[in-house]
Design an enzyme around this catalytic site. Structure first.
Site, short mmCIF file in Angstrom:
data_model
loop_
_atom_site.label_atom_id
_atom_site.label_comp_id
_atom_site.label_asym_id
_atom_site.label_seq_id
_atom_site.Cartn_x
_atom_site.Cartn_y
_atom_site.Cartn_z
N TYR A 133 25.31 32.19 37.74
CA TYR A 133 26.49 32.03 38.28
C TYR A 133 26.86 30.59 38.72
O TYR A 133 27.57 30.39 39.70
CB TYR A 133 26.55 33.08 39.45
N PHE B 247 30.73 31.84 48.80
CA PHE B 247 29.97 33.11 48.89
C PHE B 247 28.99 33.23 47.62
O PHE B 247 28.07 34.25 47.28
CB PHE B 247 31.12 34.24 48.19
N ARG C 50 38.56 42.33 30.18
CA ARG C 50 38.70 42.08 31.59
C ARG C 50 39.94 42.83 32.14
O ARG C 50 39.89 43.16 33.42
CB ARG C 50 39.28 40.32 31.49
N THR D 87 39.18 41.27 40.59
CA THR D 87 37.95 41.16 41.22
C THR D 87 37.76 42.14 42.48
O THR D 87 36.58 42.45 42.73
CB THR D 87 37.68 39.89 41.57
N ARG E 280 36.76 48.91 37.86
CA ARG E 280 36.55 48.32 39.47
C ARG E 280 37.50 49.05 40.44
O ARG E 280 36.71 49.46 41.44
CB ARG E 280 36.94 46.87 39.64
N ASN F 255 31.68 44.84 43.07
CA ASN F 255 32.50 45.55 42.26
C ASN F 255 32.21 45.87 41.04
O ASN F 255 32.89 45.77 39.90
CB ASN F 255 33.67 44.35 42.08
N HIS G 165 30.60 42.87 35.66
CA HIS G 165 30.88 41.51 35.19
C HIS G 165 31.31 41.45 33.80
O HIS G 165 31.04 42.33 33.00
CB HIS G 165 29.66 40.81 35.37
N GLU H 282 27.10 33.04 27.94
CA GLU H 282 26.71 34.06 28.90
C GLU H 282 25.74 35.21 27.91
O GLU H 282 24.62 35.86 28.17
CB GLU H 282 27.54 34.95 29.38
P1 IDP Z 1 35.18 38.03 38.29
O1 IDP Z 1 33.83 38.84 38.40
O2 IDP Z 1 36.27 38.87 38.28
O3 IDP Z 1 35.25 37.04 37.14
P2 IDP Z 1 35.00 35.56 39.76
O4 IDP Z 1 35.93 34.81 40.66
O5 IDP Z 1 34.33 34.97 38.45
O6 IDP Z 1 35.39 37.09 39.51
O7 IDP Z 1 33.77 35.86 40.86
C1 IDP Z 1 32.39 36.39 40.38
C2 IDP Z 1 32.04 37.21 41.50
O8 IDP Z 1 31.74 36.81 42.60
C3 IDP Z 1 32.90 38.58 41.52
O9 IDP Z 1 32.77 39.47 40.66
C4 IDP Z 1 32.58 39.09 43.04
O10 IDP Z 1 31.23 39.73 42.78
C5 IDP Z 1 32.20 37.61 43.67
N1 IDP Z 1 33.31 37.26 44.44
C6 IDP Z 1 34.29 36.66 43.91
N2 IDP Z 1 35.01 36.33 45.01
C7 IDP Z 1 34.51 36.66 46.18
C8 IDP Z 1 34.73 36.51 47.76
O11 IDP Z 1 35.87 35.88 48.07
N3 IDP Z 1 33.94 37.01 48.40
C9 IDP Z 1 32.70 37.62 47.92
N4 IDP Z 1 32.41 37.68 46.73
C10 IDP Z 1 33.42 37.48 45.79
MG MG Z 2 34.00 35.41 36.50
#
Ligand code: IDP
Ligand code: MG
Length: 136
Positions: free
Chosen positions: A52, A60, A88, A94, A105, A115, A118, A129
């Site tokens: 990550y 976070f 996606r 998300t 999700r 959620n 990934h 990845e």
């Molecule tokens: P994605 O998984 O939909 O691509 P990303 O923005 O890449 O979303 O964020 C990676 C992961 O970080 C998310 O799947 C979620 O688990 C976590 N995440 C994203 N935004 C937040 C937040 O605002 N608070 C807590 N965890 C978050």
């Molecule tokens: Mg992402």
């Protein structure tokens, strides 16, 4: 023109813990994804931080890496026409509360952090990845 792609999918700890592995895989297969490779593993915190890394400046980040390394995950290479966007779309937003009906999700996610899945967000990241987990 055909555009068969591969993308990396992860069934995250919250979903593995609830035994949703088969249900989620069935959704992928019903949506014409081929599961080319898969394995179950547990990342340590360092590995989660590496995975990550793009999020290292986010507030976070630490919680996210703690969470991803908190239990077993299933990693899969999925293949399909336009697999990256298709996955996606199937995953949904998300934040599960904002995800559309029928998305993974929306069906299974518990919160913005837990959620359930990934999915790679670009061809470039899909390569990185896939290599991270399935380096040959
Ligand atoms: P994605 O998984 O939909 O691509 P990303 O923005 O890449 O979303 O964020 C990676 C992961 O970080 C998310 O799947 C979620 O688990 C976590 N995440 C994203 N935004 C937040 C937040 O605002 N608070 C807590 N965890 C978050
Ligand atoms: Mg992402």
């Amino acid at each position: 023109m055909s555009n068969i792609e591969q993308t990396l999918s992860i069934i995250k700890p919250d979903a593995v813990e609830r035994n949703l592995e088969n249900e989620i895989k069935t959704i992928f297969q019903n949506n014409n994804f081929k599961i080319l490779k898969e394995k179950k593993l547990k990342l340590n915190k360092d590995e989660a931080e590496q995975f990550y890394k793009v999020h290292e400046t986010k507030p976070f980040y630490n919680d996210l890496c703690e969470y991803l390394s908190s239990g077993p995950i299933i990693v899969m290479i999925l293949e399909k026409e336009n697999a990256i966007k298709s996955n996606r779309d199937l995953m949904g937003a998300t934040d599960p509360n904002k995800a559309e009906n029928g998305t993974i999700r929306k069906l299974f996610g518990k919160s913005i952090d837990k959620n359930s899945v990934h999915g790679s967000d670009s061809p470039e990241n899909a390569k990185i990845e896939i290599n991270f987990f399935f380096k040959t």
